[in-house]
Scaffold this active site. Structure first.
Site, short mmCIF file in Angstrom:
data_model
loop_
_atom_site.label_atom_id
_atom_site.label_comp_id
_atom_site.label_asym_id
_atom_site.label_seq_id
_atom_site.Cartn_x
_atom_site.Cartn_y
_atom_site.Cartn_z
N GLY A 43 -20.59 43.50 21.57
CA GLY A 43 -21.00 43.16 22.93
C GLY A 43 -19.91 43.23 23.99
O GLY A 43 -20.07 42.66 25.07
N GLY A 44 -18.81 43.92 23.73
CA GLY A 44 -17.77 44.01 24.73
C GLY A 44 -18.13 44.93 25.88
O GLY A 44 -19.13 45.66 25.83
N ASN A 52 -19.69 52.51 19.08
CA ASN A 52 -19.35 51.76 17.86
C ASN A 52 -19.50 52.59 16.60
O ASN A 52 -18.68 52.51 15.69
CB ASN A 52 -20.21 50.51 17.75
N ASN A 111 -22.17 44.58 14.01
CA ASN A 111 -20.79 44.30 14.36
C ASN A 111 -20.75 43.28 15.48
O ASN A 111 -21.38 43.48 16.53
CB ASN A 111 -20.12 45.62 14.78
N ARG A 190 -15.37 53.76 28.25
CA ARG A 190 -15.92 52.40 28.24
C ARG A 190 -16.03 51.83 29.67
O ARG A 190 -16.97 51.09 29.97
CB ARG A 190 -15.05 51.49 27.38
N HIS A 268 -11.00 44.22 14.82
CA HIS A 268 -12.42 43.90 14.94
C HIS A 268 -13.32 45.10 14.70
O HIS A 268 -14.53 44.94 14.60
CB HIS A 268 -12.67 43.32 16.35
N TRP A 269 -12.74 46.30 14.63
CA TRP A 269 -13.53 47.52 14.45
C TRP A 269 -13.25 48.16 13.10
O TRP A 269 -12.64 49.22 13.01
CB TRP A 269 -13.21 48.52 15.57
#
Length: 295
Positions: A43-44, A52, A111, A190, A268-269
Site C-alpha cells: 500500500g505504499g 509489485n 504483500n 511510482r 520488505h520486497w
C-alpha cells in the site's frame, strides 16, 4: 510462448459498484490443486499489482492461472470511498471481482497491505480460499520490540504530508536492503502513480481507516489469527524496516498451520530482492495443497 507483458495481460471487470484493474495470465495445472493464484500488492505511494509482481508473473503463470489485482484506490482500479477498515473494504471488492469472473476458490498471496486484505478475506470467507502466502503482512504484524510507527510507516506519512520525489525516494529506500534497486526510473514511475488524479485522497482514506477509532480496531487482524485454519506461509525479510521481523512472532504462534521463512539481506520486497528463492519456495508450498471435493 505466451505474451506476458503488462499490456497483453491487462484486464478489467466490475466488482460491484467499482471496476478493478488486474492482470490475468497462465492456465490451471495440477500444481496447487488447480486453483488460481491471486496476488495482492502493498500500500505504499504508487503501489500497484504490476509494480509489485509484474516481474514474478512468468514464474507463477507457468503453474497457475495468476491474477495480479490492483486493489481499490490503487493502480488503474477505481477509487471508491473507503467504508470501514481498508482490509475489509478491499477484501469485499476482491471477492466481488472473483464472483464476476466466475472464480470459486483461490490461493491468496499478499504483500504488506495486500497481506491484510488476504487475511481478512480468508477469515470471513474460508470456503473461497485454499492456502495463504503472507509477506510482511499488515494487520497481522504485531511489533513486539520495535517502536510504532516503524521507520517505513513514518516515511510513508512524510510523503503523505509532503508528496515530493525526495520523500518518495526516502520511502522506497526503506523497502529494500539493496539500495541499488532504488533507481531514478523506479522513483519516477511510482511518483507518477502516487500523484495521479485521486491517488492522494485514496491514500488518505486508506490510512485514516487504520487510525479512526471506529475502524482502526477492525484492522488488528492478529486478534483473530487463532481462527485461521488455512495452511499459511509467513515470509519476511530479515532487514524489513516497514513491518520488522519481530512482528512475525505472534502470527506464527497463533495461526495453527503457520510456518515462517526468513530471507537474509532482504527488506520488505522479498518478491524482488529474493525473487528466485521466493518464487521457488512459494510454488512448493502451494503445490502441497490437495483440493478435496466439497459436499
Amino acid at each position: 510462448m505466451a505474451d506476458l507483458s503488462q499490456e497483453a495481460t491487462r484486464r478489467s471487470a466490475k466488482a460491484g459498484d467499482a471496476t478493478l484493474n488486474f492482470y490475468d495470465a497462465g492456465e490451471p495445472t495440477e500444481v496447487g490443486g488447480g486453483l488460481p493464484l491471486v496476488m495482492l500488492h502493498g500500500g505504499g505511494p504508487g503501489a500497484s499489482a504490476w509494480s509489485n509482481f509484474g516481474r514474478a508473473l512468468p514464474h507463477f503463470a507457468a503453474s497457475f492461472r495468476t491474477l495480479l489485482v490492483d486493489q481499490p484506490g490503487f493502480g488503474a482500479s477505481d477509487r471508491p470511498d473507503v467504508v470501514g477498515n481498508y482490509y475489509r473494504h478491499a477484501a469485499g471488492y476482491v471477492l466481488r471481482l472473483l464472483d464476476e469472473l466466475g472464480v470459486d476458490r483461490v490461493h491468496l498471496l499478499g504483500n504488506s497491505l495486500g497481506g491484510g486484505t488476504a487475511m481478512r478475506l480468508a477469515l470471513d470467507h474460508p470456503d473461497r480460499v485454499g492456502r495463504l502466502v503472507l509477506m510482511g503482512p499488515g494487520g497481522l504484524s504485531l511489533n513486539l520490540f520495535h517502536a510504532d510507527p516503524t521507520e517505513g510507516v513514518r516515511r510513508l506519512m512524510d510523503f503523505s504530508a509532503d508528496p515530493t520525489r525526495e520523500a518518495l525516494r526516502a520511502f522506497i529506500s526503506c523497502m529494500v536492503h539493496d539500495q541499488s534497486l532504488v533507481t531514478d526510473e523506479l522513483v519516477e514511475e511510482r511518483y507518477a502513480d502516487a500523484t495521479a488524479p485521486g491517488a492522494q485522497e485514496a491514500m488518505r482514506q486508506m490510512g485514516m481507516s487504520f487510525f479512526l477509532p471506529d475502524t482502526a480496531e477492525d484492522g488488528l487482524l492478529w486478534r483473530d489469527a487463532h481462527q485461521l485454519r488455512k495452511h499459511t506461509l509467513l515470509t519476511w525479510g530479515r532487514e524489513d524496516r516497514v513491518n520488522p521481523l519481530d512482528g512475525a512472532m505472534v502470527a506464527l504462534k497463533l495461526i495453527p498451520r503457520a510456518q515462517l521463512h526468513v530471507f537474509p539481506q532482504c527488506g520488505h520486497w522479498a518478491q524482488i530482492e529474493a525473487a528466485e528463492e521466493f518464487a521457488e519456495l512459494t510454488t512448493a508450498f502451494l503445490a502441497r495443497h490437495v483440493e478435496r471435493p466439497r459436499s
